[in-house]
Design a protein around this motif. Structure first.
Motif, short mmCIF file in Angstrom:
data_model
loop_
_atom_site.label_atom_id
_atom_site.label_comp_id
_atom_site.label_asym_id
_atom_site.label_seq_id
_atom_site.Cartn_x
_atom_site.Cartn_y
_atom_site.Cartn_z
N GLY A 25 -2.98 -9.91 -13.60
CA GLY A 25 -3.32 -8.56 -13.87
C GLY A 25 -4.04 -7.68 -12.61
O GLY A 25 -4.56 -6.58 -13.20
N GLN A 26 -4.02 -8.22 -11.50
CA GLN A 26 -4.56 -7.49 -10.39
C GLN A 26 -3.91 -6.09 -10.37
O GLN A 26 -4.42 -4.99 -10.14
N GLU A 27 -2.34 -6.19 -10.67
CA GLU A 27 -1.91 -4.61 -10.49
C GLU A 27 -2.40 -3.77 -11.67
O GLU A 27 -2.54 -2.61 -11.40
N VAL A 28 -2.81 -4.43 -12.87
CA VAL A 28 -3.13 -3.63 -13.94
C VAL A 28 -4.41 -2.87 -13.52
O VAL A 28 -4.66 -1.38 -13.76
N TYR A 29 -5.29 -3.63 -13.11
CA TYR A 29 -6.58 -3.10 -12.53
C TYR A 29 -6.32 -2.24 -11.54
O TYR A 29 -7.35 -1.08 -11.44
N SER A 30 -5.59 -2.35 -10.52
CA SER A 30 -5.28 -1.51 -9.22
C SER A 30 -4.93 0.01 -9.97
O SER A 30 -5.45 1.02 -9.59
N MET A 31 -4.19 0.06 -11.17
CA MET A 31 -3.52 1.12 -11.74
C MET A 31 -4.78 1.75 -12.53
O MET A 31 -5.06 3.32 -12.29
N VAL B 62 0.72 -1.30 -0.09
CA VAL B 62 -0.05 -0.14 -0.08
C VAL B 62 0.96 1.37 0.08
O VAL B 62 0.58 2.26 -0.69
N GLU B 63 1.90 1.41 0.74
CA GLU B 63 2.85 2.50 0.81
C GLU B 63 3.34 2.96 -0.66
O GLU B 63 3.50 3.95 -0.99
N GLU C 65 -9.92 -16.15 -2.92
CA GLU C 65 -8.22 -16.10 -3.32
C GLU C 65 -7.87 -14.49 -3.24
O GLU C 65 -6.75 -14.55 -2.94
N ILE C 66 -8.87 -13.74 -3.34
CA ILE C 66 -8.25 -12.14 -3.35
C ILE C 66 -8.98 -11.39 -2.41
O ILE C 66 -8.70 -10.19 -2.31
N SER C 67 -9.76 -11.93 -1.45
CA SER C 67 -10.68 -11.14 -0.57
C SER C 67 -9.59 -10.50 0.41
O SER C 67 -10.02 -9.31 0.69
N ASP C 68 -8.52 -11.21 0.64
CA ASP C 68 -7.70 -10.46 1.82
C ASP C 68 -7.11 -9.15 1.19
O ASP C 68 -6.79 -8.13 1.90
N SER C 69 -6.83 -9.11 0.00
CA SER C 69 -6.33 -7.95 -0.73
C SER C 69 -7.20 -6.71 -1.03
O SER C 69 -6.93 -5.64 -1.45
N LEU C 70 -8.51 -7.08 -0.81
CA LEU C 70 -9.69 -6.27 -0.93
C LEU C 70 -9.52 -5.07 0.16
O LEU C 70 -9.85 -3.97 -0.27
N GLY C 71 -8.92 -5.37 1.25
CA GLY C 71 -8.66 -4.36 2.43
C GLY C 71 -7.60 -3.33 2.02
O GLY C 71 -7.79 -2.37 2.18
N ASN C 72 -6.86 -3.84 0.69
CA ASN C 72 -5.86 -2.91 0.18
C ASN C 72 -6.73 -1.59 -0.50
O ASN C 72 -6.20 -0.43 -0.47
N PHE C 73 -7.64 -1.87 -0.87
CA PHE C 73 -8.52 -1.09 -1.80
C PHE C 73 -8.82 0.18 -0.78
O PHE C 73 -8.97 1.31 -1.08
N ASP C 74 -9.43 -0.35 0.31
CA ASP C 74 -9.93 0.52 1.31
C ASP C 74 -8.86 1.76 2.01
O ASP C 74 -8.82 2.73 2.19
#
Length: 276
Positions: free
Chosen positions: A108-114, A78-79, A151-160
């Protein structure tokens, strides 16, 4: 029978003789572990593995997919994304267009994050986004934009953590459909249609587009290369970047020597130093 260094070299040479792939400058220890796991999973010896990749192209492609490491998540580290958001809001705020390359994009998760970050900053429409990987399977997953929710639920917290503050709340459903019952997360069609996904092997040091890039992401890829290949890839990226373009690498990756002298570092962001 335990693998030897000569076994690894024989395999690498065999692959380079029958295909465009070249693993000779991968980090020895990590590459050894990948081949050792393949032999265990396939229940064969190194000689049979070499014979099979030399005689069957589909088998070779399967082995290449198994060699590659595909670890990624939404807004990983996140940083780093906080630094990136600041850069987009300042360095690139007034640019009429942005060229962005995700090298080694995995699923592709990083691509969508961007793209979500660009959208929140009102910059997505002026961005051209390229995403590449050596592994066709993960590219297909990225293009489909569909993931197992568990599989990706934990990383949804990064969105917040990236978007939500006491004064601002962004609902992730703005960009994706979340279905707990059917266990999937589906990215929105508008995001899926934005990037150009391409198969590409970084080792070839070949350009993917007739442009200079403002941002190049290559996170947690360089660690699988030896020092010589790392230097070659970093120098290649520097040539692919526009003046003051930014290279984003993994949090535990770094640069030394002449490579580092080409960039100014801010966290995991490396800004190319403009030549006089």
């Amino acid at each position: 029978m335990e693998l030897t260094e000569n076994d690894i070299k024989r395999f690498q040479k065999a692959v380079s003789n029958v295909s465009p792939y070249n693993f000779c400058n991968y980090s020895y220890n990590s590459f050894y572990r990948r081949i050792d796991k393949i032999l265990s999973d396939y229940k064969i010896g190194i000689n049979e593995l070499i014979d099979n990749v030399c005689s069957d192209y589909n088998y070779l492609e399967r082995v290449v997919r198994d060699i590659t490491v595909n670890t990624t998540e939404l807004f990983r580290d996140v940083e780093t994304w906080a630094h990136l958001r600041n850069a987009l809001s300042t360095v690139y705020a007034d640019k009429p267009s942005l060229n962005i390359w995700h090298a080694g994009c995995s699923t592709g998760q990083e691509v969508y994050s961007m793209m979500m970050m660009l959208s929140e900053l009102g910059m997505l429409d002026r961005a051209s986004i390229y995403a590449t990987d050596i592994n066709e399977n993960v590219l297909n997953t990225a293009m489909n934009g569909r993931y197992k929710l568990h599989e990706i639920s934990d990383s949804l917290g990064n969105f917040d953590k990236v978007f939500n503050t006491p004064r601002v709340t962004v609902d992730p459903r703005k960009y994706m459909e979340l279905n707990k019952f059917k266990d999937y997360m589906q990215m929105s069609k508008s995001l899926m249609e934005k990037p150009l996904f391409l198969k590409h092997d970084l080792v070839t040091l070949s350009s993917i587009a007739d442009c200079k890039f403002d941002l190049i992401f290559c996170r947690n890829v360089l660690i699988y290369f030896n020092h010589m290949l790392q230097t070659s890839v970093i120098n290649f990226f520097a040539n692919q970047l526009s003046d003051n373009g930014c290279l984003v690498i993994g949090r535990h990756e770094g640069m030394i020597g002449q490579s580092a002298a080409m960039f100014n570092k801010t966290g995991a962001l490396y800004f190319k130093i403009k030549k006089d």
